[in-house]
Write an enzyme that holds these catalytic residues in place. Sequence first.
Site, PDB file in Angstrom:
ATOM      1  N   GLY A  63       6.070  -5.690   1.516  1.00 16.78           N
ATOM      2  CA  GLY A  63       4.913  -5.923   0.662  1.00 16.78           C
ATOM      3  C   GLY A  63       4.140  -7.113   1.183  1.00 16.78           C
ATOM      4  N   TYR A  91       9.897  -7.701   2.755  1.00 12.76           N
ATOM      5  CA  TYR A  91       9.806  -8.347   1.430  1.00 12.76           C
ATOM      6  C   TYR A  91      10.989  -7.950   0.553  1.00 12.76           C
ATOM      7  CZ  TYR A  91       8.242  -9.623  -3.234  1.00 12.76           C
ATOM      8  OH  TYR A  91       8.182 -10.150  -4.498  1.00 12.76           O
ATOM      9  N   GLU A 180      11.239   1.880   9.916  1.00 13.55           N
ATOM     10  CA  GLU A 180      10.513   3.134   9.712  1.00 13.55           C
ATOM     11  C   GLU A 180       9.379   3.369  10.711  1.00 13.55           C
ATOM     12  OE1 GLU A 180      10.510   0.490   7.804  1.00 13.55           O
ATOM     13  OE2 GLU A 180       8.540   0.005   7.022  1.00 13.55           O
ATOM     14  N   SER A 232      -9.237  27.880   0.071  1.00 14.68           N
ATOM     15  CA  SER A 232     -10.257  27.377   0.993  1.00 14.68           C
ATOM     16  C   SER A 232     -10.005  27.856   2.415  1.00 14.68           C
ATOM     17  CB  SER A 232     -10.256  25.850   0.980  1.00 14.68           C
ATOM     18  OG  SER A 232      -9.095  25.370   1.655  1.00 14.68           O
ATOM     19  N   GLY A 233      -8.766  28.302   2.670  1.00 14.12           N
ATOM     20  CA  GLY A 233      -8.437  28.718   4.033  1.00 14.12           C
ATOM     21  C   GLY A 233      -7.780  27.605   4.833  1.00 14.12           C
ATOM     22  N   GLY A 234      -7.677  26.412   4.244  1.00 18.13           N
ATOM     23  CA  GLY A 234      -6.966  25.320   4.902  1.00 18.13           C
ATOM     24  C   GLY A 234      -5.465  25.556   4.790  1.00 18.13           C
ATOM     25  N   ASP A 236      -3.122  23.875   3.266  1.00 16.70           N
ATOM     26  CA  ASP A 236      -2.487  23.662   1.954  1.00 16.70           C
ATOM     27  C   ASP A 236      -2.690  24.857   1.029  1.00 16.70           C
ATOM     28  OD1 ASP A 236      -2.072  21.211   3.071  1.00 16.70           O
ATOM     29  OD2 ASP A 236      -3.621  20.190   1.908  1.00 16.70           O
ATOM     30  N   SER A 237      -3.938  25.265   0.868  1.00 15.26           N
ATOM     31  CA  SER A 237      -4.158  26.373  -0.073  1.00 15.26           C
ATOM     32  C   SER A 237      -3.601  27.685   0.486  1.00 15.26           C
ATOM     33  CB  SER A 237      -5.629  26.503  -0.479  1.00 15.26           C
ATOM     34  OG  SER A 237      -6.432  26.885   0.597  1.00 15.26           O
ATOM     35  N   LYS A 384       2.310  16.328   4.296  1.00 17.26           N
ATOM     36  CA  LYS A 384       1.565  17.346   5.055  1.00 17.26           C
ATOM     37  C   LYS A 384       2.442  18.048   6.102  1.00 17.26           C
ATOM     38  CE  LYS A 384      -2.663  18.950   5.948  1.00 17.26           C
ATOM     39  NZ  LYS A 384      -3.675  19.295   4.948  1.00 17.26           N
TER      40      LYS A 384
END
Length: 528
Positions: A63, A91, A180, A232-234, A236-237, A384
Amino acid sequence: MPYSQSDCHRKPSIIILDFGSQYSELIARRVRETQVYSLVMSYTTTIKEILQLAPKGLILSGGPNSVYSERAPFCDPAIWDLKIPILGVCYGMQLMVHQLGGKVQKATGKAEYGKAPLHINDSNELLNNVTNGSTMWMSHSDSVQDMPKDFVSLAYTSNTKNAAIASHNRHLYGVQFHPEVVHSTEGMKMIRNFVHNICHCDSNWTTATFIDESIERVREQVGNKRVLLALSGGVDSSTLAFLLKKAIGNQLICMFIDQGFMRKGEPEFLMEFFNKKFNIHVEYINARKRFIAKLQGITDPEEKRKIIGSEFIRVFEEESKRLGPFDYLAQGTLYPDVIESAGTNIDPNSGERVAVKIKSHHNVGGLPKDLQFKLVEPLRTLFKDEVRKVGRSLGLPEEIVKRHPFPGPGLAIRILGEITTEKLDCLRDADLIVREEIRKAGLYDEIWQAFAVLLPVCSVGVMGDQRTYAWPIVLRCVSSEDGMTADWSRIPYEVLEIISNRIVNEVSGVNRVVFDITSKPPGTIEWE
Ligand code: XMP
């Protein structure tokens, strides 16, 4: 809690308590790479809430604050007695030391920033199999001077004597560096040691279990009711459509609203792809005329976005009534949106506590909350890259899985100034050439986005014996990890030459191509 109880249908094995680090989300992703389910929660999460979720381990993020600053975020100190293994990062480690009676040394103006070789004193447990001298990424001002009782130093760097510490008895661990980030070459080994060997988490977070669990949950949630999805064709959808089709079959109705700002051939491709090839019913809504009419004479980018957004909602409302009624609306909300809208309340730049941020969703697909639908959001716990894996596993072809991001308002934000059908046609042709040539050159997968932008100014050129006075096209190609920052892609001159020649020769209305060499920041990816 930074997410609603409905996200907890699967309890996280590891909880990341967020103290405002820019890396909290990345820690969660790294843990998930070990096939262990993790969630990010605010540092204000109470002990009772943590116990309800029964995690096998906790990671306290870094942080921007010092433990001595007035606004330093503290967690309930009862956390150290939970007997759940805890790893404090930067932190998080300093807080552990501070609250357990050790001494954190205040920065004397000298910060340690960058790569440092890690010298290991104790390679039990946390640093098991980590190579002595391997590089870790440091980014801190304060450091641990005296460890609390019962702690030992596991490793040091040339500037930091207590770079990794542990109380083996209490299963408390702290690291000053950031395991990370990719610059910490063996950071993943450490994360694996923590989640598998110290917390004894099972590797059960896999694409297959996610799909099975989500299908079961969606079926339970919607019963025999119909679900509407604005496609939308992306990626995700599209993944969502495939998942819902598998879960509820023909109870899923998809709607594709063609605003007239799609890439060349895209609406036809999507209809063919979903309806014919995959037998997923998509209603095609041709709203091109409505959108272009509303945008007549509008040049201000924000105003354009607002008009497109509200027109989208209007069309959506009308069409959902026509096709409905529907009880449920499916949305492709992802985990970063969930964290961002409800997440930490520390500003990572100023270190100040701030009111909980609500994501100002710039997608035209962002629908108002007063629509009378219940939401189905099975992807809301995924990052994603996890969505891509799920999509692939459901049979979504690479063509869609690997698609470059494309903004909701589409080509409308890539035409500066007023939008006309002539400019749209021109940009569509140029955009197609860019895509074709980037693919032909084998560059598509390594580029984050490659596209054309149309500028509404004319300049003089010459073609054959004719003087021309026409628009320029900007070629924008960027590389990026997540769209938050980006660099311009070093496209070979030969490819640039082909793209430029083709656009100037084949696209009427264009006599010049320029290449954008601005990174983000200070530029943005889109022009608008
Ligand atoms: P900027 O231009 O802000 O873009 O650097 C960052 C990323 O966001 C995408 N973008 C959008 N995506 N709806 C979207 O779904 C939008 O309205 C929108 N505007 C920008 C952009 O393409 C880039 O990937």
